[in-house]
Motif scaffolding. Structure first.
Motif: not given
Length: 257
Positions: A240-245, A247-257
């Motif tokens: 979920f975080e990858g596509p959201l980042a 769209v929001e034009k920012r680096k993703p914050v990976w959680l590894g879960r």
């Protein structure tokens, strides 16, 4: 666990494992093999560790393979179910592992590098499977992995003659990803690139690729959806975080879960 023959350092989500027998060109005896199996068990089980690098101490050798002095004295070879260096027969870990080959990688040392997902070699590195010259055979996966990576005829030429291959020739043959002045520094740069990616995606990619090599294309395309790492990735917060980042034009914050 305290180790006598290896060092393990953790830097954020990166684990660096160093073979530490420079006086023996980092050849592995049975205790060293068991220590490596333990170290990779711990890496596989630690959710906070995403990438591993394995390298050798000193500037001459990555790993000279089995300790033939031990074998000549009746000590035998490694019998761990995880294989040489705790890695060559490890088929259930899908976290990426990078080999930083800082010198010669001979016999089991070459097989150890081939068991890794990526190889960064120093300009002075050299590779060989010289077992036929000492009355043995490359039983740590070299006979199976090398033909898959560079083709049958090229691999047979190397395995039957036991000749050494330079880092540059390894790059040209296709089993070396990068030749660097400093292998560990190059591996760190590569690890930094991997850490920009979701660890869930990396594991799903590795499992799908490796299992797909053992299946025909049609089955591989269907079966990949059921692989544990793929199912975990698709259900993860990272998916979920990858596509959201994006769209929001920012680096993703990976959680590894």
């Amino acid at each position: 666990m305290t180790y006598d023959y290896i060092r393990v350092d953790r830097e954020g989500a990166l684990t660096i494992v160093t073979l530490d027998r420079p006086e023996a060109h980092n050849a592995l005896n049975q205790p060293a093999n068991l220590e490596l199996a333990d170290a990779f068990d711990a890496f596989a089980a630690d959710d906070d560790q995403w990438i591993a690098i394995i390298t050798g101490s000193g500037s001459k050798a990555f790993c000279a393979g089995h300790d033939l002095k031990q074998q000549a004295s009746g000590g035998g070879m490694d019998s761990s179910p995880r294989g040489f260096a705790g890695l060559t027969h490890r088929f259930d870990m899908f976290k990426p592992v990078i080999a930083a080959v800082n010198g010669v990688a001979l016999g089991g040392g070459f097989e150890l590098a081939l068991a890794c997902d990526l190889i960064v070699a120093s300009e002075t590195a050299a590779f060989a499977l010289p077992e036929t010259r000492v009355g043995l055979a490359a039983l740590g996966g070299g006979l199976q992995r090398l033909p898959r990576e560079i083709g049958l005829k090229r691999a047979m030429g190397l395995m039957m003659t036991g000749r050494r291959v330079s880092a540059q020739e390894g790059f040209e043959l296709g089993f070396v990803n990068e030749v660097a002045e400093d292998a560990l520094a190059g591996a760190r740069r590569l690890a930094e690139e991997l850490l920009l990616c979701s660890p869930m995606s990396l594991r799903a990619t590795k499992e799908a690729v490796l299992r797909g090599l053992a299946a025909d294309m049609a089955n591989a395309l269907v079966e990949q959806w059921a692989y544990p790492t793929m199912a975990a990735m698709l259900a993860s917060q990272d998916a979920f975080e990858g596509p959201l980042a994006f769209v929001e034009k920012r680096k993703p914050v990976w959680l590894g879960r």
